[in-house]
Motif scaffolding. Structure first.
Motif, short mmCIF file in Angstrom:
data_model
loop_
_atom_site.label_atom_id
_atom_site.label_comp_id
_atom_site.label_asym_id
_atom_site.label_seq_id
_atom_site.Cartn_x
_atom_site.Cartn_y
_atom_site.Cartn_z
N ARG A 122 0.40 -1.67 -0.52
CA ARG A 122 -0.19 -0.34 0.02
C ARG A 122 0.87 1.27 0.03
NH1 ARG A 122 -4.12 -0.40 4.54
NH2 ARG A 122 -5.61 1.04 3.49
N PRO A 123 1.71 1.48 -1.07
CA PRO A 123 2.68 2.05 -1.51
C PRO A 123 1.95 4.41 -0.94
CG PRO A 123 2.59 1.50 -3.55
CD PRO A 123 1.30 1.16 -2.70
N ASP A 124 0.58 4.12 -1.29
CA ASP A 124 -0.20 5.64 -0.99
C ASP A 124 -0.56 5.37 0.20
OD1 ASP A 124 -2.08 3.14 -0.76
OD2 ASP A 124 -3.40 4.34 -1.45
N LEU A 125 -0.40 4.81 0.77
CA LEU A 125 -1.32 4.63 2.47
C LEU A 125 -0.06 5.69 3.47
CD1 LEU A 125 -3.41 4.18 4.71
CD2 LEU A 125 -1.59 2.46 4.91
N VAL A 126 1.42 4.66 2.61
CA VAL A 126 2.75 5.16 3.62
C VAL A 126 2.96 6.38 2.77
CG1 VAL A 126 5.39 4.66 3.34
CG2 VAL A 126 3.63 2.72 3.24
N LEU A 127 2.89 7.07 1.96
CA LEU A 127 3.83 7.65 0.99
C LEU A 127 2.94 9.28 1.74
CD1 LEU A 127 3.41 7.18 -2.48
CD2 LEU A 127 5.91 7.92 -1.44
N SER A 128 1.54 8.67 2.19
CA SER A 128 0.76 10.12 2.53
C SER A 128 1.00 10.42 3.93
CB SER A 128 -0.73 9.90 2.02
OG SER A 128 -1.30 8.16 2.58
N PHE A 129 0.87 9.24 4.97
CA PHE A 129 1.67 9.14 5.88
C PHE A 129 3.09 9.93 6.44
CE2 PHE A 129 4.19 8.00 9.50
CZ PHE A 129 3.96 8.77 10.52
N LEU A 130 3.51 9.73 4.58
CA LEU A 130 5.27 10.05 5.17
C LEU A 130 5.03 11.90 5.26
CD1 LEU A 130 7.56 7.71 3.58
CD2 LEU A 130 7.17 8.16 6.43
N ASP A 131 4.24 12.64 3.91
CA ASP A 131 3.75 13.62 3.45
C ASP A 131 3.13 14.66 4.89
OD1 ASP A 131 4.65 13.99 0.83
OD2 ASP A 131 2.72 13.07 -0.08
N SER A 132 1.92 13.83 5.65
CA SER A 132 1.60 14.36 6.82
C SER A 132 2.93 14.41 7.58
CB SER A 132 0.64 13.90 7.07
OG SER A 132 0.24 12.20 7.60
N ILE A 133 3.83 13.56 7.64
CA ILE A 133 4.74 13.90 9.20
C ILE A 133 5.01 14.44 9.71
CG2 ILE A 133 6.83 13.52 8.89
CD1 ILE A 133 6.60 10.63 10.01
N SER A 134 5.31 15.86 9.02
CA SER A 134 5.87 17.03 9.05
C SER A 134 4.69 17.70 10.44
CB SER A 134 6.31 18.21 8.72
OG SER A 134 4.76 18.09 7.68
#
Ligand code: G3P
Ligand code: CA
Length: 314
Positions: free
Chosen positions: A294-306
């Protein structure tokens, strides 16, 4: 008496777990980034396991196109060889789970992939088992995977696993020859990006890659049953000089394991990380990367991490 002893052991174990857990939550290991950067691997690394395999049939062009267009760092692929010598992308030993082999070759439904020619495999449908919308998807070759990786707005690298390599003698040489031909053996000079990473459960296969292409990063894969046979420390020893990192089952990616690997200059990529709670926990532990369906889930989490209060955020 025995019950009391058991309770005591459980309490002691829980306290130790709590102590180490708390320690690593407030004091996570930060060396993963440095270790990856030295090797030209982006940090944290998002790796699409068999493509975006939660959204489209695994290991097909559709799954890889989706992952590429999401902007992942690497596409993960299992490599095997057909009877007539083509390197194809496929995970299982047999074709039953993800194709209509039973319909097309009923007598051979339990036969191994390596007993089929490329033309025979091209007659199979690798999409319908997942959803009828994907009916007719064909098996892809390593060359086709490379074309996908370099054909979009984003240009992910490839993380390639030699599957059951002992059944395919010489597969490492063939893979390296294809990658060389396609210009995939050197890092991207502009981005200083390691375009290719090799990984395998087989130490022999990694040793061959080391001899053939020492400049390409290598990862030793470890399953939970391998850990029960040998301690983590022993796996770190086995990886020493052979691999640049380890791939471990998610629940085994204890922060103290990660820290020990980092001490030895090795990175750790946990697999297969598909739940948000796992992603969050590993992010807190400064995981080097995420191998995910589920790369979309990981990418959206990492985008929001700040926006998420990471404990060590400065
Ligand atoms: O991502 C690690 C993984 O590829 C190894 O397991 O069975 O999915 O190939 P498997
Ligand atoms: Ca794999």
């Amino acid at each position: 008496m025995e019950v009391k002893l058991a309770i005591g052991v459980v309490i002691l174990f829980s306290l130790l777990l709590l102590f180490y857990g708390a320690y690593y939550l407030v004091n996570p290991d930060l060396r993963g980034e440095e270790i990856l950067t030295k090797r030209g691997i982006p940090y944290p690394t998002v790796i699409a396991h068999r493509g975006a395999s939660i959204k489209a049939p695994e290991s097909t062009a559709e799954a890889y196109l989706k992952a590429r267009d999401m902007g992942v760092d690497y596409l993960e692929a299992d490599l095997q060889r057909t009877k007539d010598g083509k390197i194809v992308v496929f995970h299982d030993q047999t074709l039953e789970r993800t194709s209509n082999v039973e319909e097309v070759f009923p007598e051979r439904k339990e036969d191994k992939l390596g007993s089929f020619t490329y033309d025979e495999l091209k007659r199979l449908d690798f999409g319908s088992w997942f959803d009828e919308r994907y009916e007719g998807l064909e098996i892809i070759t390593l060359e086709e995977l490379i074309e996908i990786a370099q054909g979009g707005q984003y240009t992910p690298g490839l993380i390639l696993e030699t599957k059951d390599s002992e059944k395919y003698p010489g597969i490492e040489e063939e893979v390296v020859a294809i990658l060389e031909e396609e210009g995939w053996m050197e890092s991207d000079e502009k981005k200083e990006f390691a375009k290719t990473i090799f990984f395998s459960f087989s130490e022999k296969s990694l040793q061959k890659f080391k001899e053939l292409a020492p400049q390409v990063p290598r990862l030793l894969l470890v399953t939970d049953n391998m850990i029960s046979r040998s301690s983590w420390r022993k796996w770190l020893k086995r990886a020493d000089g052979l691999a640049d990192g380890l791939g471990t089952k998610g629940f085994m990616s204890w922060p103290w394991y990660i820290a020990q690997a980092h001490e030895q200059g090795l990175f750790v990529f946990p697999y297969t990380i598909n739940e948000l709670w796992q992603i969050k926990l590993l992010a807190y532990f400064q995981s080097s990367g995420y191998i995910t369906d589920r790369p979309d889930l990981v990418l959206s989490f990492l985008d929001s991490i700040s926006e998420i209060p990471i404990l060590n955020d400065e």
